[in-house]
Design a protein around this motif. Structure first.
Motif, PDB file in Angstrom:
ATOM      1  N   GLN A 191      -3.154  11.630  -5.778  1.00 37.57           N
ATOM      2  CA  GLN A 191      -3.743  11.165  -4.659  1.00 37.57           C
ATOM      3  C   GLN A 191      -5.195  10.610  -4.753  1.00 37.57           C
ATOM      4  O   GLN A 191      -5.853  11.186  -5.642  1.00 37.57           O
ATOM      5  CB  GLN A 191      -3.572  11.827  -3.465  1.00 37.57           C
ATOM      6  N   LEU A 192      -5.707   9.825  -3.832  1.00 38.78           N
ATOM      7  CA  LEU A 192      -7.372   9.694  -3.784  1.00 38.78           C
ATOM      8  C   LEU A 192      -7.923  10.985  -3.564  1.00 38.78           C
ATOM      9  O   LEU A 192      -7.264  11.937  -2.799  1.00 38.78           O
ATOM     10  CB  LEU A 192      -7.569   8.643  -2.571  1.00 38.78           C
ATOM     11  N   ARG A 250       1.477   7.283  -6.094  1.00 38.98           N
ATOM     12  CA  ARG A 250       0.602   8.326  -6.104  1.00 38.98           C
ATOM     13  C   ARG A 250       0.776   9.978  -5.727  1.00 38.98           C
ATOM     14  O   ARG A 250       0.581  10.907  -6.366  1.00 38.98           O
ATOM     15  CB  ARG A 250      -0.792   7.920  -5.505  1.00 38.98           C
ATOM     16  N   HIS A 296       0.913  -1.330  -0.038  1.00 33.71           N
ATOM     17  CA  HIS A 296      -0.057   0.108  -0.039  1.00 33.71           C
ATOM     18  C   HIS A 296       0.843   1.144   0.056  1.00 33.71           C
ATOM     19  O   HIS A 296       0.763   2.211  -0.737  1.00 33.71           O
ATOM     20  CB  HIS A 296      -0.965   0.058   1.308  1.00 33.71           C
ATOM     21  N   GLU A 298      -6.704   9.232   1.872  1.00 34.60           N
ATOM     22  CA  GLU A 298      -5.424   8.538   1.745  1.00 34.60           C
ATOM     23  C   GLU A 298      -5.288   8.108   3.237  1.00 34.60           C
ATOM     24  O   GLU A 298      -4.524   6.890   3.723  1.00 34.60           O
ATOM     25  CB  GLU A 298      -4.214   9.287   1.170  1.00 34.60           C
ATOM     26  N   LEU A 335       1.173   4.179  -2.481  1.00 40.68           N
ATOM     27  CA  LEU A 335       0.853   5.688  -2.062  1.00 40.68           C
ATOM     28  C   LEU A 335       1.765   6.527  -2.305  1.00 40.68           C
ATOM     29  O   LEU A 335       1.605   7.591  -2.940  1.00 40.68           O
ATOM     30  CB  LEU A 335       0.674   5.492  -0.754  1.00 40.68           C
ATOM     31  N   LEU A 359      -1.039  14.488   2.738  1.00 44.76           N
ATOM     32  CA  LEU A 359      -2.017  13.466   2.247  1.00 44.76           C
ATOM     33  C   LEU A 359      -3.438  13.913   2.336  1.00 44.76           C
ATOM     34  O   LEU A 359      -3.860  14.698   3.507  1.00 44.76           O
ATOM     35  CB  LEU A 359      -1.748  12.049   3.304  1.00 44.76           C
ATOM     36  N   TYR A 418      -7.328   5.270   4.459  1.00 44.36           N
ATOM     37  CA  TYR A 418      -6.727   3.847   4.097  1.00 44.36           C
ATOM     38  C   TYR A 418      -5.388   3.480   4.650  1.00 44.36           C
ATOM     39  O   TYR A 418      -5.421   2.257   4.980  1.00 44.36           O
ATOM     40  CB  TYR A 418      -6.741   3.833   2.502  1.00 44.36           C
TER      41      TYR A 418
END
Length: 165
Positions: A108-109, A102, A95, A150, A99, A146, A153
């Motif tokens: 990023q999410l 990203r 992960h 992010e 991450l 973040l 998660y």
């Protein structure tokens, strides 16, 4: 030459180290003066780096150091000594690798907190607090804050580690 991150690389990237070991054996079979076994660490880092599609090992070294620091925070926070070859730690590291990609690619999410993220934060408040500390490390070391999802998660993975799953 001894590599200072040998222990971390061996624990964080066992597949790449094994591939590097096989590459080194194949290369050494063709050389009169074989390369030292320690070169498997350099090869492994190149394999990790290739998987991240970056031409510079600086990012890989930084990522490895950040992962090591984050695992140490989790161990200290939960008074654990983590087995680096467990599924939960492996998932956590995988992960983190994605991450970091990203973050580096500014993908990023979503920055808005999703309902799933809110559910994770509500279910795992202690892991969320740890994840927020870890997000602070990422911000300091990588220079990017973040998003809420992010962090959520990240909290889910922290909770899995803390629960031993």
């Amino acid at each position: 030459m001894e590599y200072p991150l040998r222990a971390e690389v061996t624990h964080l990237y066992p597949d790449e180290v094994e591939q590097a070991r096989r590459i080194l054996q194949a290369v050494n079979a063709e050389l009169e003066q074989p390369l030292p076994a320690s070169e498997e660490i350099a090869l492994a880092l190149h394999l990790v780096n290739a998987g991240m599609a970056s031409g510079d090992l600086t990012f890989t070294y930084r990522m490895t150091g950040v992962i090591h620091q984050m695992v140490a925070v989790i161990e200290a926070e939960y008074a654990l000594e983590l087995e680096h070859d467990t599924v939960s730690v492996g998932r956590f590291i995988t992960h983190l690798r994605y991450l970091f990609v990203r973050v580096a690619q500014h993908k990023q999410l979503t920055s808005d907190a999703s309902p799933i993220g809110a559910a994770i934060r509500g279910t795992y408040p202690e892991a969320t607090a740890v994840a927020e500390r870890l997000a602070g490390i990422i911000e300091l070391r990588l220079g990017d804050e973040l998003t809420a999802d992010e962090v959520s998660y990240l909290a889910l993975h922290v909770a899995r580690i803390a629960e031993g799953r």
